[in-house]
Design a protein around this motif. Sequence first.
Motif, short mmCIF file in Angstrom:
data_model
loop_
_atom_site.label_atom_id
_atom_site.label_comp_id
_atom_site.label_asym_id
_atom_site.label_seq_id
_atom_site.Cartn_x
_atom_site.Cartn_y
_atom_site.Cartn_z
N MET A 160 -39.56 -54.97 11.93
CA MET A 160 -38.39 -55.81 11.70
C MET A 160 -38.72 -57.30 11.76
O MET A 160 -38.03 -58.11 11.16
CB MET A 160 -37.31 -55.49 12.74
N GLY A 161 -39.78 -57.63 12.50
CA GLY A 161 -40.12 -59.04 12.63
C GLY A 161 -40.45 -59.69 11.31
O GLY A 161 -39.99 -60.80 11.00
N ALA A 162 -41.25 -58.99 10.48
CA ALA A 162 -41.59 -59.54 9.17
C ALA A 162 -40.36 -59.67 8.29
O ALA A 162 -40.20 -60.66 7.56
CB ALA A 162 -42.63 -58.63 8.49
N LEU A 163 -39.46 -58.68 8.37
CA LEU A 163 -38.23 -58.75 7.58
C LEU A 163 -37.38 -59.95 7.99
O LEU A 163 -36.83 -60.66 7.14
CB LEU A 163 -37.44 -57.46 7.75
N PHE A 164 -37.27 -60.20 9.30
CA PHE A 164 -36.51 -61.35 9.78
C PHE A 164 -37.09 -62.65 9.23
O PHE A 164 -36.36 -63.55 8.82
CB PHE A 164 -36.50 -61.38 11.31
N CYS A 165 -38.43 -62.75 9.24
CA CYS A 165 -39.07 -63.98 8.73
C CYS A 165 -38.83 -64.16 7.25
O CYS A 165 -38.59 -65.28 6.77
CB CYS A 165 -40.57 -63.92 9.02
N LEU A 166 -38.89 -63.07 6.49
CA LEU A 166 -38.65 -63.14 5.05
C LEU A 166 -37.19 -63.50 4.76
O LEU A 166 -36.91 -64.30 3.84
CB LEU A 166 -39.00 -61.82 4.39
N LEU A 167 -36.26 -62.94 5.53
CA LEU A 167 -34.85 -63.30 5.35
C LEU A 167 -34.62 -64.77 5.70
O LEU A 167 -33.84 -65.46 5.05
CB LEU A 167 -33.97 -62.40 6.20
N SER A 168 -35.29 -65.24 6.74
CA SER A 168 -35.19 -66.65 7.10
C SER A 168 -35.70 -67.54 5.97
O SER A 168 -35.06 -68.53 5.60
CB SER A 168 -36.00 -66.92 8.37
N ALA A 169 -36.84 -67.19 5.39
CA ALA A 169 -37.39 -67.97 4.28
C ALA A 169 -36.45 -67.95 3.08
O ALA A 169 -36.27 -68.97 2.40
CB ALA A 169 -38.76 -67.41 3.89
N ALA A 170 -35.83 -66.79 2.83
CA ALA A 170 -34.88 -66.71 1.73
C ALA A 170 -33.67 -67.61 1.98
O ALA A 170 -33.16 -68.28 1.08
CB ALA A 170 -34.44 -65.27 1.52
N GLY A 171 -33.20 -67.63 3.23
CA GLY A 171 -32.07 -68.49 3.58
C GLY A 171 -32.39 -69.96 3.39
O GLY A 171 -31.61 -70.72 2.80
N MET A 201 -40.33 -64.53 14.67
CA MET A 201 -41.51 -65.08 15.31
C MET A 201 -41.77 -64.42 16.67
O MET A 201 -42.92 -64.21 17.07
CB MET A 201 -41.36 -66.59 15.49
N ALA A 202 -40.70 -64.07 17.38
CA ALA A 202 -40.86 -63.41 18.67
C ALA A 202 -41.52 -62.04 18.52
O ALA A 202 -42.15 -61.55 19.46
CB ALA A 202 -39.50 -63.25 19.35
N ARG A 203 -41.42 -61.44 17.34
CA ARG A 203 -41.96 -60.10 17.12
C ARG A 203 -43.34 -60.11 16.46
O ARG A 203 -44.15 -59.23 16.74
CB ARG A 203 -40.98 -59.28 16.27
N VAL A 204 -43.59 -61.06 15.58
CA VAL A 204 -44.87 -61.04 14.85
C VAL A 204 -45.78 -62.21 15.21
O VAL A 204 -46.94 -62.23 14.79
CB VAL A 204 -44.63 -61.03 13.33
N GLY A 205 -45.29 -63.18 15.97
CA GLY A 205 -46.11 -64.32 16.33
C GLY A 205 -45.97 -65.46 15.33
O GLY A 205 -45.59 -65.25 14.18
N PRO A 206 -46.29 -66.69 15.74
CA PRO A 206 -46.06 -67.86 14.90
C PRO A 206 -46.95 -67.92 13.67
O PRO A 206 -46.53 -68.41 12.63
CB PRO A 206 -46.34 -69.04 15.84
N SER A 207 -48.19 -67.42 13.75
CA SER A 207 -49.08 -67.51 12.59
C SER A 207 -48.58 -66.64 11.45
O SER A 207 -48.49 -67.10 10.30
CB SER A 207 -50.50 -67.08 12.98
N VAL A 208 -48.24 -65.39 11.74
CA VAL A 208 -47.73 -64.49 10.71
C VAL A 208 -46.40 -65.01 10.18
O VAL A 208 -46.13 -65.01 8.98
CB VAL A 208 -47.58 -63.06 11.25
N ALA A 209 -45.53 -65.49 11.09
CA ALA A 209 -44.23 -66.02 10.67
C ALA A 209 -44.40 -67.21 9.73
O ALA A 209 -43.67 -67.35 8.75
CB ALA A 209 -43.41 -66.42 11.90
N SER A 210 -45.37 -68.07 10.02
CA SER A 210 -45.61 -69.24 9.17
C SER A 210 -46.06 -68.82 7.78
O SER A 210 -45.64 -69.38 6.77
CB SER A 210 -46.65 -70.14 9.81
N ILE A 211 -46.95 -67.84 7.72
CA ILE A 211 -47.45 -67.38 6.42
C ILE A 211 -46.32 -66.74 5.61
O ILE A 211 -46.18 -66.98 4.41
CB ILE A 211 -48.62 -66.40 6.62
#
Length: 362
Positions: free
Chosen positions: A1-12, A228-238
Amino acid sequence: MGALFCLLSAAGFGAMAVFGKLSYDAGVSVEGLLLVRFGLAGAVLLAIALARGALRNLPRRAVLAGLGMGVFGYAAQAGLYFSALARIDASLVALILYVYPVLVMAGAVVLRRERASRRRVWALGLALAGIGLVLSGAATGRFDVVGALLALGAAIVYTGYILVGDRVEISPLALAALVCSGAFGTFLLTGLVRGGTDLGFAPAGWLWLGALALVSTVAAILLFFAGMARVGPSVASILSILEPVVTVVAAAVVFGEVLTPIQWLGGALVLSAVLIVQWPSRSSTQPGRRSSAQAGRRSSAQAGHGSSARAGHRSSAQAGRQTGAVGRSALARVAALRFFGAEDQAVTQSSCACSEPKSPAA
């Protein structure tokens, strides 16, 4: 779910420029957009921060720093960004703005918070070449020099904003709330000085402003925190590199904006440079036996006794924090996204070896 949250954030975040353009079409002015956006977002974020206790017992210096970042830094960046959006295509604004992660990296090197490296030099060269192609492609058609300069100014101001915010000790949710509140204060005061801000636009304008504030600001920020809390800042940034892609695609669908082949190439170079900056190096994700052993030997020589393992671990962790920390942080859409307090560190430490709090000054 962490990656999905980051992708939804980027889409927003990526939809922000489209919501802004639609607001302009409904008769909203740049000043009205900024006032309503930060007023709504600031109120919601403050309510959430208060409910979670994020503002409790904050030092006065931290509160003033957070408000100051909003009053001066984020207000200036947002003003330049949305002023550019009123003059040039959303896709062009997005690609010009997205050079800021590389500018942050370059600024960190100049300030000696990061060391220069071949990878960083390549990233800077690619980004500059990419922006050159984006602008040269735009120049072949109708080209608004002022709009392009405003977008570039937004990237430069945002770079300084992030580098200054790197020194602020405060939890990310509290900082986001304070920054939005400070920016709202700026636009409220400037509106009063000018005799008031016109809010008499069509009802559709309120719809798009609500989407801008709630979807592309509040929800995007909170989703980034959760991811970011689930996948870490590096993955979230990418994963956040999806943001300008969403802007370009959405602008093409909604407004019929079309990039030239040269601009597509330039945009690809810019995003490649960002990936080079953001991609975690081996030393930042896995310090490895070599660096740990070297750190242990140095610590053992200095301290003697049997503490070399513990000292080596601390030295390796510090090296991991320093390597690329500022570069990774640049993809966060608000400076609050990179700053970890004790509670945030505890949440993210288990998910990524890079998710230490702030990198110490070099």
